[in-house]
Design a protein around this motif. Sequence first.
Motif, PDB file in Angstrom:
ATOM      1  N   LEU A 179      68.900  54.964 -51.915  1.00 11.14           N
ATOM      2  CA  LEU A 179      67.484  54.782 -51.594  1.00 11.14           C
ATOM      3  C   LEU A 179      67.059  53.320 -51.740  1.00 11.14           C
ATOM      4  O   LEU A 179      67.426  52.655 -52.709  1.00 11.14           O
ATOM      5  CB  LEU A 179      66.613  55.639 -52.511  1.00 11.14           C
ATOM      6  N   SER A 180      66.281  52.845 -50.780  1.00  9.73           N
ATOM      7  CA  SER A 180      65.819  51.454 -50.820  1.00  9.73           C
ATOM      8  C   SER A 180      64.640  51.320 -51.775  1.00  9.73           C
ATOM      9  O   SER A 180      63.750  52.169 -51.803  1.00  9.73           O
ATOM     10  CB  SER A 180      65.398  51.000 -49.417  1.00  9.73           C
ATOM     11  N   GLU A 181      64.624  50.236 -52.509  1.00 10.54           N
ATOM     12  CA  GLU A 181      63.539  49.942 -53.445  1.00 10.54           C
ATOM     13  C   GLU A 181      62.466  49.148 -52.708  1.00 10.54           C
ATOM     14  O   GLU A 181      62.735  48.060 -52.187  1.00 10.54           O
ATOM     15  CB  GLU A 181      64.070  49.131 -54.624  1.00 10.54           C
ATOM     16  N   SER A 182      61.248  49.708 -52.613  1.00 13.60           N
ATOM     17  CA  SER A 182      60.191  49.020 -51.866  1.00 13.60           C
ATOM     18  C   SER A 182      59.429  48.017 -52.726  1.00 13.60           C
ATOM     19  O   SER A 182      58.858  47.060 -52.206  1.00 13.60           O
ATOM     20  CB  SER A 182      59.217  50.031 -51.262  1.00 13.60           C
ATOM     21  N   LEU A 183      59.392  48.215 -54.037  1.00 20.28           N
ATOM     22  CA  LEU A 183      58.695  47.257 -54.897  1.00 20.28           C
ATOM     23  C   LEU A 183      59.565  46.020 -55.097  1.00 20.28           C
ATOM     24  O   LEU A 183      60.773  46.128 -55.321  1.00 20.28           O
ATOM     25  CB  LEU A 183      58.378  47.879 -56.257  1.00 20.28           C
ATOM     26  N   PRO A 184      58.984  44.814 -55.025  1.00 26.99           N
ATOM     27  CA  PRO A 184      59.761  43.588 -55.242  1.00 26.99           C
ATOM     28  C   PRO A 184      60.416  43.581 -56.628  1.00 26.99           C
ATOM     29  O   PRO A 184      59.791  44.027 -57.605  1.00 26.99           O
ATOM     30  CB  PRO A 184      58.707  42.482 -55.129  1.00 26.99           C
ATOM     31  N   PRO A 185      61.656  43.068 -56.744  1.00 19.56           N
ATOM     32  CA  PRO A 185      62.378  43.057 -58.030  1.00 19.56           C
ATOM     33  C   PRO A 185      61.595  42.366 -59.144  1.00 19.56           C
ATOM     34  O   PRO A 185      61.605  42.824 -60.293  1.00 19.56           O
ATOM     35  CB  PRO A 185      63.666  42.299 -57.705  1.00 19.56           C
ATOM     36  N   THR A 186      60.914  41.249 -58.822  1.00 25.11           N
ATOM     37  CA  THR A 186      60.161  40.535 -59.865  1.00 25.11           C
ATOM     38  C   THR A 186      59.042  41.400 -60.424  1.00 25.11           C
ATOM     39  O   THR A 186      58.756  41.371 -61.630  1.00 25.11           O
ATOM     40  CB  THR A 186      59.550  39.236 -59.286  1.00 25.11           C
ATOM     41  N   LEU A 187      58.425  42.204 -59.553  1.00 22.45           N
ATOM     42  CA  LEU A 187      57.336  43.076 -59.986  1.00 22.45           C
ATOM     43  C   LEU A 187      57.866  44.167 -60.919  1.00 22.45           C
ATOM     44  O   LEU A 187      57.248  44.497 -61.937  1.00 22.45           O
ATOM     45  CB  LEU A 187      56.672  43.683 -58.747  1.00 22.45           C
ATOM     46  N   LEU A 188      59.021  44.747 -60.572  1.00 24.50           N
ATOM     47  CA  LEU A 188      59.643  45.763 -61.431  1.00 24.50           C
ATOM     48  C   LEU A 188      59.958  45.187 -62.800  1.00 24.50           C
ATOM     49  O   LEU A 188      59.716  45.810 -63.839  1.00 24.50           O
ATOM     50  CB  LEU A 188      60.939  46.279 -60.790  1.00 24.50           C
ATOM     51  N   GLN A 189      60.515  43.974 -62.774  1.00 21.50           N
ATOM     52  CA  GLN A 189      60.953  43.341 -64.027  1.00 21.50           C
ATOM     53  C   GLN A 189      59.759  42.981 -64.905  1.00 21.50           C
ATOM     54  O   GLN A 189      59.759  43.243 -66.120  1.00 21.50           O
ATOM     55  CB  GLN A 189      61.771  42.092 -63.687  1.00 21.50           C
TER      56      GLN A 189
END
Length: 707
Positions: A174-184
């Motif tokens: 599954l593709s992650e739609s939220l930007p990685p920096t935002l998740l982190q």
Amino acid sequence: MTLSTPLSEVPRVGPVYEKRLKKLGITTVGDLLFHFPRAYEDLRNVTSIAQAKKEEGNVCVKGRVLKIRKGRTLRKHMSLVQAAVEDDTGTMQVVWFNQPYLTDTLKEGEEVYLAGKMARGSASAYLSNPAYEKAKALPMHTGRIVPVYAQTLGLTSRWLRFMVSGILQNAQGLSESLPPTLLQERGFPPIVKALQDIHFPNTPKEAEASRRRFAFEELFYLFLFVLSERKKLAAAKAPVIPFEPSLLQRFTSSLPFQLTEAQRKAAWRILKDLEKPRPMNRLLQGDVGSGKTVVAAMAALSARKAGLQTAFMAPTEILAQQHFKTLSLLFAPFKLKVALLTGKSDRWTSPKLPREPIEISRKKLLEKVKAGDMEVLVGTHALIQDKVRFGNLGLIVLDEQHRFGVRQRAKLQAASRKGHTLLVPHLLSMTATPIPRTLTLTLYGDLDLTLLDELPQGRKPVLTQVIAPEERKLAYKAVRKEIQKGRQVFVICPRIEEKSEIRNTKYEINSKFLPSLEVKSVKAEYERLSKEVFPDLRVAMLHGKLAQKEKEAVMRKFQRGTIDILVSTSVVEVGVDVPNATVMLIEGAEHFGLAQLHQFRGRVGRSAYQSHCFLFTESSSSRAASRLKALEESSSGFELAEKDLKLRGPGDLAGVKQWGMPDFAMEQLTNLPLVEEAREAALQILDEDIRLEHYPLLKEKVEKLRE
């Protein structure tokens, strides 16, 4: 499989389940994965049989099947399966009703998990109708935190758990739609883990973390959509509509009443917006009866003076006809041509005969609209059909349609012959739905807000009274007294049947099945009132299942005064204006929210006559009593909406559900820190990349909100 894979391609779904899932709005793999649990049952505490037999409520045990037999009950001859299950501490009896296949599913000697309620028989305690699961696999339905889903007829939580579990095993890509920096930055779990934890959490903390992530995500997409629209409109061009004081003075002088100070201020803001070369995007929010239509009419008159057309869209045919009639009379002294375009009825009013609408063919009407000869076009969604083309559209007025302003503006703009000039029509949204300020700023952050918080002079507050069952006859006496004075009465029935009738069904009832129940309720009340309570009076009924011509005929008779009592569903919540009606009687008032009850109440008190609202309730709940008491004590829709928000949550407020947000995200709309986080994150992304060119998945999500 991908999120867009149709369920028809998923093994073990089949056409029968595909149809059932569709009733819940689930048509793809993504829809199913994002059909989140509405609750959880914590069955992690697996007790011994000896301990379970001492418990009063729900228990979960693990044991071995000693015996299992099927038969029938003596009285009703229902299918009955009985089993004996043991562990190291003892043996217990287990009973299932109407599940004869269990003798083929559970074999003697097999170890099983059982979760259910302990019941007390004449001899000993036994486990009644428990969930079951073979113990040789990892538990899914017992022995853990078990997800419980919204269901429909023939579609159980057990089946949904089974299907979701299988799909999650193949969800690694599954593709992650939220930007990685935002998740982190926010410590959110990645998409695959979040989906696993929201459906099958090992701890309540895991479930909460995932729900928070997905709630943030929904709010984040919403703000990306809302704020990007605001930024785009700030850069767009719109036709300039000059402010003509003398014209508007003539208009206000022609009215049979004086404008309130609130109407004057609102009109001033709107008319000054129209003078600017950028598109107006304003929400006019006013309580029922505050005079929003007159303010909108002033904007439309200014547009006509500038050689521009106005499109006036309403959500229902009843409301569209109401606006058509009102605008035709308001504009008669100024010789405006007003037309009505709905799914089934086309007509227009000549400036010479504003009270006598003229039937017109659809073809001829569309030709006149395209030529710019019809200056105000009132209608339902028929206005955005492909065949409708405007000659020179300058203003769009949307009544109770604020959520869809973006897409409707786009469609109406495309319908303008001069759309190639890149001039964007001005937009005025109107709502009588009292929405708390916090929600307005969140959901309608792309709109400038104007409040009409003053009622016209001469209006008396509607006297509101909660009626207990033993006081019903006194209320009926008051109703008869009003009718003897020549007044009329609304009777509103709840949208659902009595709860006892719903509980008798085997499965949970999804709200999409309720309209048929709603009609049955109205018919029953109509029969009772017309034959038993008021057999000598003229009683009629109105509901959504009637043919359009029947609905129109009933409303015409009621407006003309040839019907004394109109028994209706919530179709009269907005748009029905009958000044002679002075009583609003609401059955099962506890079934409605405060904001909606206030909307009903606003259908009376629209003249100088003293009006009454009777709230009939059968509930003994102290919470229901306090809610209805609030309505007795307050006449402010905004104040009541704030109370409703605290008591029931945003998802139950009329109008807010138009956003289509899932319930778990709706719950977070009052979580201001999370809302602010989502807004700030959206602004940061848009400041860097207004077109979301570097965020294709985010762009796709935002585009879906425009559809």
